[in-house]
Design a protein around this motif. Structure first.
Motif, mmCIF file in Angstrom:
data_model
loop_
_atom_site.group_PDB
_atom_site.id
_atom_site.type_symbol
_atom_site.label_atom_id
_atom_site.label_comp_id
_atom_site.label_asym_id
_atom_site.label_seq_id
_atom_site.Cartn_x
_atom_site.Cartn_y
_atom_site.Cartn_z
ATOM 1 N N ALA A 31 0.851 -1.186 0.000
ATOM 2 C CA ALA A 31 0.000 0.000 0.000
ATOM 3 C C ALA A 31 0.893 1.244 0.000
ATOM 4 O O ALA A 31 2.005 1.219 -0.537
ATOM 5 N N ALA A 32 0.413 2.338 0.614
ATOM 6 C CA ALA A 32 1.170 3.587 0.586
ATOM 7 C C ALA A 32 2.557 3.453 1.206
ATOM 8 O O ALA A 32 3.509 4.115 0.784
ATOM 9 N N TRP A 82 3.027 7.712 -7.249
ATOM 10 C CA TRP A 82 1.857 7.754 -6.381
ATOM 11 C C TRP A 82 1.765 9.094 -5.646
ATOM 12 O O TRP A 82 2.772 9.657 -5.214
ATOM 13 N N SER A 91 0.777 11.361 -2.371
ATOM 14 C CA SER A 91 1.024 11.117 -0.957
ATOM 15 C C SER A 91 -0.117 10.301 -0.344
ATOM 16 O O SER A 91 -1.292 10.609 -0.549
ATOM 17 N N GLY A 92 0.233 9.228 0.364
ATOM 18 C CA GLY A 92 -0.783 8.393 1.010
ATOM 19 C C GLY A 92 -1.424 7.367 0.105
ATOM 20 O O GLY A 92 -2.345 6.661 0.521
ATOM 21 N N GLU A 93 -0.961 7.257 -1.133
ATOM 22 C CA GLU A 93 -1.511 6.309 -2.096
ATOM 23 C C GLU A 93 -0.464 5.245 -2.455
ATOM 24 O O GLU A 93 0.733 5.512 -2.376
ATOM 25 N N PRO A 94 -0.912 4.068 -2.859
ATOM 26 C CA PRO A 94 -2.302 3.569 -2.938
ATOM 27 C C PRO A 94 -2.822 3.182 -1.559
ATOM 28 O O PRO A 94 -2.064 2.699 -0.725
ATOM 29 N N ASN A 95 -4.113 3.377 -1.352
ATOM 30 C CA ASN A 95 -4.663 3.154 -0.007
ATOM 31 C C ASN A 95 -6.013 2.456 -0.001
ATOM 32 O O ASN A 95 -6.659 2.364 1.040
ATOM 33 N N GLY A 96 -6.468 1.958 -1.162
ATOM 34 C CA GLY A 96 -7.827 1.446 -1.242
ATOM 35 C C GLY A 96 -8.008 -0.024 -0.933
ATOM 36 O O GLY A 96 -9.135 -0.524 -0.939
ATOM 37 N N GLY A 97 -6.906 -0.749 -0.681
ATOM 38 C CA GLY A 97 -7.045 -2.173 -0.406
ATOM 39 C C GLY A 97 -7.730 -2.896 -1.550
ATOM 40 O O GLY A 97 -7.532 -2.576 -2.728
ATOM 41 N N ASN A 150 -3.345 7.744 -8.305
ATOM 42 C CA ASN A 150 -4.256 7.353 -7.225
ATOM 43 C C ASN A 150 -4.825 5.983 -7.594
ATOM 44 O O ASN A 150 -4.841 5.607 -8.765
ATOM 45 N N ASP A 151 -5.253 5.224 -6.591
ATOM 46 C CA ASP A 151 -5.957 3.968 -6.881
ATOM 47 C C ASP A 151 -7.446 4.181 -6.640
ATOM 48 O O ASP A 151 -7.849 4.782 -5.651
#
Length: 208
Positions: free
Chosen positions: A124-125, A137, A139-145, A160-161
């Motif tokens: 993930a991120a 990516w 900041s904080g991405e990817p984060n969608g599981g 982004n995801d």
């Protein structure tokens, strides 16, 4: 119908420093594509409201100058610069690119074209690039599981995801590098714009 132009066989270094050259934006009729000298490939931004799977199908159904398309595999800073500077990037609207971890969550791979199946990111991120491969990516991405498994250019020209079943209004297509390609040019003339880091240089574009 798109028209294919041959990039002039000339020494661009007489106009710009080669290290500053990002790409060449070609405008044949109503279609704008970008050509990247370092890869020998063409790139196009297409407007259509599609899911990721629909965009994949649409991309592979497109051709340009004898080359079959696929969702763009952004594998270098140079290719990223083409999207941002020659095609307008994702600053105004998000657009699908070829990355996905739908097969194995956290294993981000390119889905088609010459780089099909190549993993560029793991996790993930807080994850990491695989074999130092390029990634961009936000900041904080990817984060969608498992609920967000497909990559887009987002605001700020970073990745982004998102949910693959969501619809985006843009997708980015890459042409070239495949063994099935039969490169071709069409008799025509037009204008090419050199995209460099500091300014743009315009030159007449000739074809055979």
């Amino acid at each position: 119908q798109k028209t294919a132009y041959e990039i002039p066989k000339r020494d661009w270094s007489s106009d710009v420093c080669s290290s500053d050259l990002i790409g060449v934006r070609v405008t044949p009729g109503s279609t704008t594509v970008a050509y990247l000298p370092s890869t020998g490939r063409y790139y196009e931004r297409v407007t259509a409201t599609l899911t990721y799977a629909q965009a994949q199908t649409a991309a592979t159904g497109r051709t340009f100058a004898g080359r079959t398309g696929y969702l763009m595999n952004v594998t270098s800073v140079a290719e990223n610069d083409v999207v941002v500077n020659a095609l307008g990037g994702g600053s105004a609207t998000q657009g699908w690119i070829g990355g996905s971890d739908a097969a194995v969550d956290g294993a981000w791979r390119w889905g088609a074209g010459p780089e099909s199946g190549i993993q560029f990111w793991s996790g993930a991120a807080a994850g990491s690039a695989v074999s130092s491969r390029y990634n961009n990516w936000a900041s904080g991405e990817p984060n969608g599981g498992t609920s967000e498994n497909c990559a887009v250019y987002a605001a700020g020209n970073r990745w982004n995801d998102l949910n693959c079943a969501s619809t985006q209004t843009v997708y980015f297509v890459e042409y070239g590098g495949q063994s099935t390609d039969v490169p071709a040019a069409v008799n025509a003339s037009g204008t090419a714009t050199l995209i460099v880091r500091s300014e743009e240089h315009t030159s007449e574009l000739q074809s055979r």
